[in-house]
Design a protein around this motif. Structure first.
Motif, mmCIF file in Angstrom:
data_model
loop_
_atom_site.group_PDB
_atom_site.id
_atom_site.type_symbol
_atom_site.label_atom_id
_atom_site.label_comp_id
_atom_site.label_asym_id
_atom_site.label_seq_id
_atom_site.Cartn_x
_atom_site.Cartn_y
_atom_site.Cartn_z
ATOM 1 N N LYS A 84 0.840 -1.214 0.000
ATOM 2 C CA LYS A 84 0.000 0.000 0.000
ATOM 3 C C LYS A 84 0.865 1.250 0.000
ATOM 4 N N VAL A 85 1.848 1.263 0.879
ATOM 5 C CA VAL A 85 2.719 2.441 1.006
ATOM 6 C C VAL A 85 3.463 2.687 -0.310
ATOM 7 N N LEU A 86 3.937 1.626 -0.926
ATOM 8 C CA LEU A 86 4.694 1.800 -2.175
ATOM 9 C C LEU A 86 3.802 2.264 -3.322
ATOM 10 N N LEU A 87 2.521 2.052 -3.172
ATOM 11 C CA LEU A 87 1.576 2.572 -4.174
ATOM 12 C C LEU A 87 1.177 4.016 -3.834
ATOM 13 N N GLY A 88 1.760 4.525 -2.746
ATOM 14 C CA GLY A 88 1.468 5.908 -2.331
ATOM 15 C C GLY A 88 0.202 6.002 -1.491
ATOM 16 N N GLU A 89 -0.307 4.844 -1.063
ATOM 17 C CA GLU A 89 -1.529 4.836 -0.246
ATOM 18 C C GLU A 89 -1.152 4.552 1.207
ATOM 19 N N GLY A 90 -2.138 4.480 2.057
ATOM 20 C CA GLY A 90 -1.882 4.088 3.445
ATOM 21 C C GLY A 90 -1.159 5.165 4.218
ATOM 22 N N SER A 91 -0.699 4.780 5.376
ATOM 23 C CA SER A 91 -0.153 5.748 6.310
ATOM 24 C C SER A 91 1.365 5.622 6.399
ATOM 25 N N TYR A 92 2.036 6.750 6.224
ATOM 26 C CA TYR A 92 3.498 6.762 6.343
ATOM 27 C C TYR A 92 3.960 8.199 6.527
ATOM 28 N N THR A 93 5.234 8.358 6.840
ATOM 29 C CA THR A 93 5.850 9.698 6.870
ATOM 30 C C THR A 93 6.928 9.722 5.801
#
Ligand code: UDP
Length: 238
Positions: free
Chosen positions: A225-234
């Motif tokens: 998800k994060v690598l697709l630019g989705e989800g939660s991250y900083t």
């Protein structure tokens, strides 16, 4: 290939995250779950390499508390990262992902030595390259090794895997007023002394313009998800 925001990345896994709830060593269930997360993105065509720490087994700094010299302790710490690398390699291969371990300290019986061009080729062929033994030099950390290898491999991002979903102003498990940062600059991280990665690794990433993505690797399919630019991250960038 899926529309990944970053197509070639370096994943930094700390040794401590491999302990799970244990006080020491490698928790096989955690290693399996990390391997599963990584396999999700590899099979979708992402190029990924890994730097793993050794703090779950040994840190060079322990040696000075025991009257041993620091450099010996640091080499022991680097050897700890080799053990962790083999554990991750094994877990990935058990689920059908091709891997290579390359060590900064040559240990020819169990893995390849670090050779930049060969590592790049492995990644192009879809293999996960796991960089062991940090930078191969005492007085450094695996965070610095992560920034160094990401620069050498021309990675588009460094993914700093943690147990929470990004960078907070305080420990979110202890302080319910802790505020999550969605983005930070390299200089803010250094000025606020946020201790996400050590200062030399932040500076090296900054010099080479490699964003650092801080995210959780413990939730199912979160890495994808994060690598697709989705989800939660900083995201830490300029
Ligand atoms: N280490 C080192 N040079 C390096 C990388 C690591 O001497 O380039 C040693 C150092 O003693 C360090 C230990 O290996 O404490 C384990 O690495 P690190 O503390 O970075 O692991 P992590 O905190 O990510 O688990």
């Amino acid at each position: 290939m899926k529309k990944f925001k970053w197509k070639k990345v370096l994943l930094k896994i700390s040794g401590e995250s491999l302990m799970g709830d244990n006080a020491f060593g490698i928790n096989p269930d955690i290693v399996k779950s990390f391997a599963k997360e990584i396999s999700e993105v590899v099979t979708d065509g992402l190029q990924i390499c890994i730097v793993v720490g050794g703090g779950n087994i040994y840190r060079g700094i322990f040696s000075t508390q025991n009257g041993m010299d620091r450099t010996t302790g640091d080499y022991m710490g680097m050897l700890a990262t080799v053990m962790n690398s083999l554990a991750i390699q094994n877990a990935l291969e058990q689920i059908g992902i091709e891997t290579r371990v390359q060590s900064a300290l040559p240990i020819s019986a169990i893995c390849e030595p670090y050779i930049k061009r060969r590592a790049i080729r492995h990644m192009e062929k879809g293999r996960v390259v796991i960089f062991a033994a940090g930078t191969g030099n005492p007085y450094f950390t695996t965070d610095t090794a992560a920034a160094l290898r990401a620069s050498e491999m021309n990675c588009e991002a460094i993914i700093k895997a943690t147990l929470v979903d990004g960078v907070y102003s305080a420990d979110p498990k202890k302080d319910k007023n802790a505020k999550k940062f969605n983005q930070l600059t390299y200089l803010e991280v250094l000025a606020k002394d946020l201790k996400i990665m050590d200062a030399s690794s932040i500076s090296l990433a900054r010099e080479n313009k490699i964003p650092i993505i801080v995210c959780s690797i413990v939730e199912n399919k979160n890495l994808a998800k994060v690598l697709l630019g989705e989800g939660s991250y900083t995201i830490i960038s300029d």
